[in-house]
Motif scaffolding. Structure first.
Motif, mmCIF file in Angstrom:
data_model
loop_
_atom_site.group_PDB
_atom_site.id
_atom_site.type_symbol
_atom_site.label_atom_id
_atom_site.label_comp_id
_atom_site.label_asym_id
_atom_site.label_seq_id
_atom_site.Cartn_x
_atom_site.Cartn_y
_atom_site.Cartn_z
ATOM 1 N N ALA A 113 79.123 44.207 72.229
ATOM 2 C CA ALA A 113 77.731 43.896 72.572
ATOM 3 C C ALA A 113 76.822 44.102 71.357
ATOM 4 N N TRP A 114 76.966 45.252 70.697
ATOM 5 C CA TRP A 114 76.116 45.521 69.521
ATOM 6 C C TRP A 114 76.383 44.520 68.401
ATOM 7 N N MET A 115 77.668 44.237 68.172
ATOM 8 C CA MET A 115 78.009 43.277 67.112
ATOM 9 C C MET A 115 77.480 41.882 67.436
ATOM 10 N N GLY A 116 77.516 41.510 68.708
ATOM 11 C CA GLY A 116 76.985 40.203 69.104
ATOM 12 C C GLY A 116 75.505 40.098 68.763
ATOM 13 N N MET A 117 74.771 41.160 69.069
ATOM 14 C CA MET A 117 73.335 41.154 68.783
ATOM 15 C C MET A 117 73.089 41.097 67.272
ATOM 16 N N LEU A 118 73.879 41.867 66.512
ATOM 17 C CA LEU A 118 73.738 41.853 65.054
ATOM 18 C C LEU A 118 74.066 40.467 64.488
ATOM 19 N N CYS A 119 75.154 39.882 64.953
ATOM 20 C CA CYS A 119 75.570 38.588 64.404
ATOM 21 C C CYS A 119 74.565 37.487 64.746
ATOM 22 N N ARG A 120 73.995 37.530 65.943
ATOM 23 C CA ARG A 120 72.976 36.530 66.289
ATOM 24 C C ARG A 120 71.733 36.690 65.420
ATOM 25 N N ALA A 121 71.370 37.940 65.127
ATOM 26 C CA ALA A 121 70.216 38.190 64.254
ATOM 27 C C ALA A 121 70.461 37.619 62.852
ATOM 28 N N VAL A 122 71.642 37.886 62.330
ATOM 29 C CA VAL A 122 71.948 37.438 60.967
ATOM 30 C C VAL A 122 72.044 35.913 60.921
ATOM 31 N N TRP A 123 72.683 35.352 61.937
ATOM 32 C CA TRP A 123 72.756 33.885 62.014
ATOM 33 C C TRP A 123 71.351 33.294 61.988
ATOM 34 N N PHE A 124 70.455 33.856 62.785
ATOM 35 C CA PHE A 124 69.098 33.307 62.884
ATOM 36 C C PHE A 124 68.350 33.422 61.549
ATOM 37 N N CYS A 125 68.507 34.541 60.872
ATOM 38 C CA CYS A 125 67.904 34.693 59.540
ATOM 39 C C CYS A 125 68.405 33.589 58.606
ATOM 40 N N HIS A 126 69.717 33.450 58.534
ATOM 41 C CA HIS A 126 70.295 32.494 57.591
ATOM 42 C C HIS A 126 69.930 31.061 57.945
ATOM 43 N N GLU A 127 69.899 30.784 59.226
ATOM 44 C CA GLU A 127 69.502 29.460 59.701
ATOM 45 C C GLU A 127 68.077 29.130 59.211
ATOM 46 N N ASN A 128 67.275 30.173 59.036
ATOM 47 C CA ASN A 128 65.896 30.009 58.568
ATOM 48 C C ASN A 128 65.734 30.345 57.080
ATOM 49 N N PHE A 129 66.844 30.349 56.366
ATOM 50 C CA PHE A 129 66.838 30.545 54.916
ATOM 51 C C PHE A 129 66.262 31.897 54.497
ATOM 52 N N VAL A 130 66.465 32.893 55.337
ATOM 53 C CA VAL A 130 66.054 34.252 54.993
ATOM 54 C C VAL A 130 67.312 35.104 54.844
ATOM 55 N N LEU A 131 67.445 35.793 53.727
ATOM 56 C CA LEU A 131 68.509 36.778 53.573
ATOM 57 C C LEU A 131 67.916 38.133 53.930
ATOM 58 N N HIS A 132 68.671 38.943 54.646
ATOM 59 C CA HIS A 132 68.133 40.259 54.984
ATOM 60 C C HIS A 132 68.261 41.211 53.802
ATOM 61 N N ARG A 133 69.451 41.334 53.268
ATOM 62 C CA ARG A 133 69.740 42.096 52.057
ATOM 63 C C ARG A 133 69.713 43.611 52.217
ATOM 64 N N ASP A 134 69.677 44.104 53.420
ATOM 65 C CA ASP A 134 69.826 45.555 53.571
ATOM 66 C C ASP A 134 70.346 45.916 54.956
ATOM 67 N N ILE A 135 71.405 45.252 55.376
ATOM 68 C CA ILE A 135 71.963 45.513 56.703
ATOM 69 C C ILE A 135 72.795 46.786 56.661
ATOM 70 N N LYS A 136 72.459 47.717 57.547
ATOM 71 C CA LYS A 136 73.194 48.982 57.688
ATOM 72 C C LYS A 136 72.783 49.585 59.029
ATOM 73 N N PRO A 137 73.581 50.518 59.557
ATOM 74 C CA PRO A 137 73.312 51.022 60.902
ATOM 75 C C PRO A 137 71.903 51.573 61.071
ATOM 76 N N ASN A 138 71.381 52.210 60.020
ATOM 77 C CA ASN A 138 70.051 52.803 60.057
ATOM 78 C C ASN A 138 68.925 51.760 60.158
ATOM 79 N N ASN A 139 69.238 50.514 59.862
ATOM 80 C CA ASN A 139 68.253 49.433 59.991
ATOM 81 C C ASN A 139 68.452 48.613 61.263
ATOM 82 N N LEU A 140 69.272 49.105 62.163
ATOM 83 C CA LEU A 140 69.462 48.431 63.444
ATOM 84 C C LEU A 140 68.815 49.302 64.512
ATOM 85 N N LEU A 141 67.592 48.962 64.855
ATOM 86 C CA LEU A 141 66.799 49.786 65.777
ATOM 87 C C LEU A 141 67.064 49.356 67.217
ATOM 88 N N ILE A 142 66.826 50.285 68.132
ATOM 89 C CA ILE A 142 67.172 50.041 69.533
ATOM 90 C C ILE A 142 65.910 49.986 70.388
#
Ligand code: ADP
Length: 312
Positions: A113-142
């Protein structure tokens, strides 16, 4: 300024390396809470920079997705500091859950479930030509409803720490892909995918997969944990400006090795993990293809967000 007047600043919520975060309320509706993140813009960077930074951050305001933290407003205060007004997410982050092995138990369905949410977020960023560049557990807020939200776009950090732009010091070291460690100047969404793989591994083993103390050590840790980048598995790698690998690095690790550490997510989960941690960024799976992977449809089904483990 106008944007600033929309909010009433409240108590301090916390402080990180690059920012101080305050609770805020909407002046027009004081029951609605926000987080106001004041970026500590470096002195030498201040003069005249804030307006540019504000403009650059404006496009993040257009990025609307359930798994991406909403950037409600951006303004610069009189001291030229950058202020980001963000969705208020009071339930902590994934790092807190991963670390709290005493009180928090979770399994393969929760990880999915958590990975699905993370992967959808990253997909959406990339689809919009945005790189996040700092993905880590501490940057995944609940969020209160259990939704995980990608926060803290590296862009904001690059304003607080201008030198990182020149030295390609984006992405916290343990989550940094080999192409950045070797000083590649042109990089792609593949950098985020590597970080996603590191988070995936960490969720499973409940400690960082590839911790290190220095950049040189980070390369060595990757060469032992995942395999050694060489011309045969990554054509062109030896031409990268900072390319060096240890003599005793391993050849790229196979399925059996990964199954030994990560079998809790099953063979499909391990297959996805391995594809995110491919050394050659050109051969690494894309965010789009991550979402098409068979693991999502394998047993167990992802936990519904309202039943995910949470702190307290
Ligand atoms: P760090 O990355 O070290 O956590 P940050 O500057 O991102 O530093 O945040 C500092 C602290 O402020 C966090 O640990 C958290 O407690 C709090 N915080 C940050 N963003 C939010 C938010 N959107 N909602 C609620 N609290 C937040």
């Amino acid at each position: 300024e106008d944007e600033k007047r929309k909010y009433i600043k409240g108590k301090k919520l916390g402080e990180g390396t690059y920012a101080i975060v305050f609770l805020g309320r909407l002046r027009s509706d004081p029951s609605s809470l926000v987080a106001i993140k004041k970026i500590k813009v470096q002195k030498e960077y201040r003069e005249g920079m804030a307006p540019d930074a504000v403009r650059e951050l404006k496009h993040l305001q257009e990025l609307h997705h359930p798994n991406i933290i909403s950037l409600l407003s951006v303004f610069s205060s009189k001291d030229q500091n950058l202020n980001l007004v963000l969705e208020y997410l009071p339930l902590g982050d994934l790092e807190m859950l991963i670390k709290d092995t005493e009180r928090i138990r979770y399994g393969a369905a929760d990880i999915k479930a958590w990975m699905g949410m993370l992967c959808r977020a990253v997909w959406f960023c990339h689809e919009n030509f945005v790189l996040h560049r700092d993905i880590k557990p501490n940057n995944l807020l609940i969020a209160a409803d259990g939704e995980v939200k990608l926060a803290d776009f590296g862009l904001a950090r690059s304003f607080a720490d201008p030198l990182q732009v020149m030295t390609s010091q984006v992405i916290t070291r343990w989550y940094r892909p080999p192409e950045l460690l070797f000083g590649a100047r042109h990089y792609s969404g593949a950098v985020d995918v590597w970080s996603v793989g590191c988070v995936f591994a960490e969720l499973i083993i409940r400690h960082p997969f590839m911790p290190s103390d220095t950049e040189v050590q980070q390369v060595s840790v990757i060469c032992h944990a995942v395999g050694t980048p060489r011309e045969d598995n990554w054509p062109g790698v030896s031409k990268l400006p900072a390319y060096t690998v240890p003599d005793d690095g391993e050849p790229p690790r196979g399925r059996d090795y990964f199954m030994g550490f990560f079998s809790t997510v099953g063979p499909d989960g391990v297959d996805l993990l391995m594809k995110t941690l491919v050394l050659d960024p050109n051969k690494r799976i894309t965010a789009r293809d991550m979402l098409r992977h068979p693991w999502w449809h394998a047993q167990p089904k992802p936990t519904r967000k309202e039943y995910l483990p949470r702190k307290d």
